[in-house]
Scaffold this active site. Structure first.
Site, PDB file in Angstrom:
ATOM      1  N   ASP A  12       0.831  -1.209   0.000  1.00 45.89           N
ATOM      2  CA  ASP A  12       0.000   0.000   0.000  1.00 45.89           C
ATOM      3  C   ASP A  12       0.866   1.260   0.000  1.00 45.89           C
ATOM      4  O   ASP A  12       1.953   1.273   0.576  1.00 45.89           O
ATOM      5  CB  ASP A  12      -0.903  -0.029   1.246  1.00 45.89           C
ATOM      6  CG  ASP A  12      -2.045   0.969   1.141  1.00 45.89           C
ATOM      7  OD1 ASP A  12      -2.317   1.468   0.032  1.00 45.89           O
ATOM      8  OD2 ASP A  12      -2.664   1.255   2.180  1.00 45.89           O
TER       9      ASP A  12
ATOM     10  N   HIS B 233       2.256   3.248  -9.056  1.00 43.60           N
ATOM     11  CA  HIS B 233       2.165   1.789  -9.235  1.00 43.60           C
ATOM     12  C   HIS B 233       3.375   1.274 -10.013  1.00 43.60           C
ATOM     13  O   HIS B 233       3.872   0.177  -9.753  1.00 43.60           O
ATOM     14  CB  HIS B 233       0.868   1.432  -9.963  1.00 43.60           C
ATOM     15  CG  HIS B 233      -0.366   1.771  -9.179  1.00 43.60           C
ATOM     16  ND1 HIS B 233      -0.501   1.471  -7.843  1.00 43.60           N
ATOM     17  CD2 HIS B 233      -1.521   2.400  -9.532  1.00 43.60           C
ATOM     18  CE1 HIS B 233      -1.684   1.885  -7.409  1.00 43.60           C
ATOM     19  NE2 HIS B 233      -2.323   2.459  -8.415  1.00 43.60           N
TER      20      HIS B 233
ATOM     21  N   LEU C 291      12.124 -19.829  -5.165  1.00 44.38           N
ATOM     22  CA  LEU C 291      11.127 -19.005  -4.464  1.00 44.38           C
ATOM     23  C   LEU C 291       9.805 -19.110  -5.215  1.00 44.38           C
ATOM     24  O   LEU C 291       9.788 -19.054  -6.443  1.00 44.38           O
ATOM     25  CB  LEU C 291      11.580 -17.534  -4.460  1.00 44.38           C
ATOM     26  CG  LEU C 291      10.604 -16.532  -3.862  1.00 44.38           C
ATOM     27  CD1 LEU C 291      10.645 -16.578  -2.330  1.00 44.38           C
ATOM     28  CD2 LEU C 291      10.902 -15.111  -4.316  1.00 44.38           C
TER      29      LEU C 291
HETATM   30  C1  FPP Z   1      -2.224   0.133  -3.169  1.00 44.65           C
HETATM   31  O1  FPP Z   1      -1.699   1.432  -3.162  1.00 44.65           O
HETATM   32  C2  FPP Z   1      -1.653  -0.594  -4.289  1.00 44.65           C
HETATM   33  C3  FPP Z   1      -2.365  -1.128  -5.305  1.00 44.65           C
HETATM   34  C4  FPP Z   1      -3.837  -1.047  -5.407  1.00 44.65           C
HETATM   35  C5  FPP Z   1      -1.697  -1.808  -6.400  1.00 44.65           C
HETATM   36  C6  FPP Z   1      -0.448  -2.523  -6.012  1.00 44.65           C
HETATM   37  C7  FPP Z   1       0.305  -2.813  -7.230  1.00 44.65           C
HETATM   38  C8  FPP Z   1       1.658  -2.765  -7.303  1.00 44.65           C
HETATM   39  C9  FPP Z   1       2.577  -2.544  -6.192  1.00 44.65           C
HETATM   40  C10 FPP Z   1       2.290  -2.973  -8.575  1.00 44.65           C
HETATM   41  C11 FPP Z   1       2.427  -4.428  -8.840  1.00 44.65           C
HETATM   42  C12 FPP Z   1       1.367  -4.710  -9.757  1.00 44.65           C
HETATM   43  C13 FPP Z   1       1.417  -5.471 -10.804  1.00 44.65           C
HETATM   44  C14 FPP Z   1       0.455  -5.127 -11.833  1.00 44.65           C
HETATM   45  C15 FPP Z   1       2.374  -6.594 -10.980  1.00 44.65           C
HETATM   46  P1  FPP Z   1      -2.715   2.631  -3.281  1.00 44.65           P
HETATM   47  O2  FPP Z   1      -2.907   2.941  -4.712  1.00 44.65           O
HETATM   48  O3  FPP Z   1      -3.983   2.313  -2.560  1.00 44.65           O
HETATM   49  O4  FPP Z   1      -1.920   3.758  -2.557  1.00 44.65           O
HETATM   50  P2  FPP Z   1      -2.525   4.930  -1.666  1.00 44.65           P
HETATM   51  O5  FPP Z   1      -3.115   4.285  -0.445  1.00 44.65           O
HETATM   52  O6  FPP Z   1      -1.332   5.750  -1.343  1.00 44.65           O
HETATM   53  O7  FPP Z   1      -3.521   5.659  -2.516  1.00 44.65           O
END
Ligand code: FPP
Length: 251
Positions: free
Chosen positions: A17, A34, A128
């Site tokens: 997150d 992302h 892994l």
């Molecule tokens: C939450 O952060 C994150 C996500 C909804 C997506 C997580 C995806 C990745 C780390 C990339 C890896 C993905 C793939 C496609 C392989 P948020 O957007 O809710 O962050 P915020 O809370 O700061 O708004």
């Protein structure tokens, strides 16, 4: 090489997150966060492998993420397609076996074919296991397990459902990390994380580096895992590190 904690988790699960906030701080679009999240994930795969962890499960797209703005949803789909093309060959060379966990029917044919190809390409690897939970939700997982078990005419016991859960190929997570400062599980592995140690980091996911991982591992090493027993009944070493490399079992 960092010093290895005495009791390390066999399986780490991560709610990645904070990508959106990371981007906002830099006046960038959320998708840029992302994208940086993918880089952070790539680094984390190396880092956990180097520390002897055998399974990493990450929450990349939740069943609820469809409700985000269209631009962000299509950005995440595109990012997955790009990551498949760019990262899978090197992950495979590094001995990583990839599984995609979640409902595939909502994904495009092309993306589905890419997921299958990545799984096939890496299926011989055993250094892994990387479970990428995409279009995944813990309640979806329990419901699909119950539906499939019922269709097979099986009794809906815990042991039976366990066999039909989407992560039946690995032991339950020992450590569940959430970055980004929130203290919730948000429908991630709600069945499998029943006995996981929870660790919450204030770092945003793109900033969660090796040093942050080592802090989490040191914290884990200091926990007493009781699995419902009393403190006196529990004898070290950590039960999760013993005999759980294949299949599932509950202490
Ligand atoms: C939450 O952060 C994150 C996500 C909804 C997506 C997580 C995806 C990745 C780390 C990339 C890896 C993905 C793939 C496609 C392989 P948020 O957007 O809710 O962050 P915020 O809370 O700061 O708004």
């Amino acid at each position: 090489m960092p010093e290895q904690p005495a009791f390390r988790p066999h399986h780490i699960a991560i709610v990645m997150d904070g990508n959106g906030r990371w981007a906002k701080k830099r006046m960038l679009p959320r998708v840029a966060g992302h994208k940086q999240g993918v880089t952070s994930l790539r680094r984390m795969v190396e880092a956990v492998g180097a520390r002897g962890v055998r399974v990493l499960s990450v929450f990349a797209f939740s069943s609820e993420n469809w409700n985000r703005p269209d631009e962000e949803v299509s950005g995440l789909m595109q990012l997955l397609a790009t990551a498949l093309a760019k990262e899978v060959p090197s992950l495979s060379r590094a001995g990583v076996r990839i599984h995609f966990i979640g409902e595939r029917s909502g994904l495009s044919d092309k993306l589905r074919a890419g997921l299958e190809q990545a799984e096939t390409q890496t299926q011989q690897n055993d250094k892994l296991i990387l479970n990428v939970c995409f279009n995944y939700g813990g309640r979806w997982d329990i419901a699909q397990a119950a539906r499939r078990a019922a269709e097979a005419g099986e009794a809906l016991t815990e042991a039976v459902l366990d066999r039909y859960m989407a992560l039946a190929h690995v032991p339950d997570p020992d450590l569940l990390i959430r970055t980004g400062g929130e203290k919730r599980i948000s429908n991630f592995l709600i069945w499998q994380a029943a006995y996981a140690e929870l660790y919450f980091s204030n770092r945003l996911w793109p900033d969660f580096d090796e040093a942050a991982l080592d802090e989490a591992l040191a914290d884990f090493a200091g926990r007493e895992r009781r699995f419902g027993l009393t403190s006196e009944q529990v004898t070290r070493p950590n039960p999760s590190a013993q005999g759980k490399s294949e299949g599932r079992e509950h202490a």
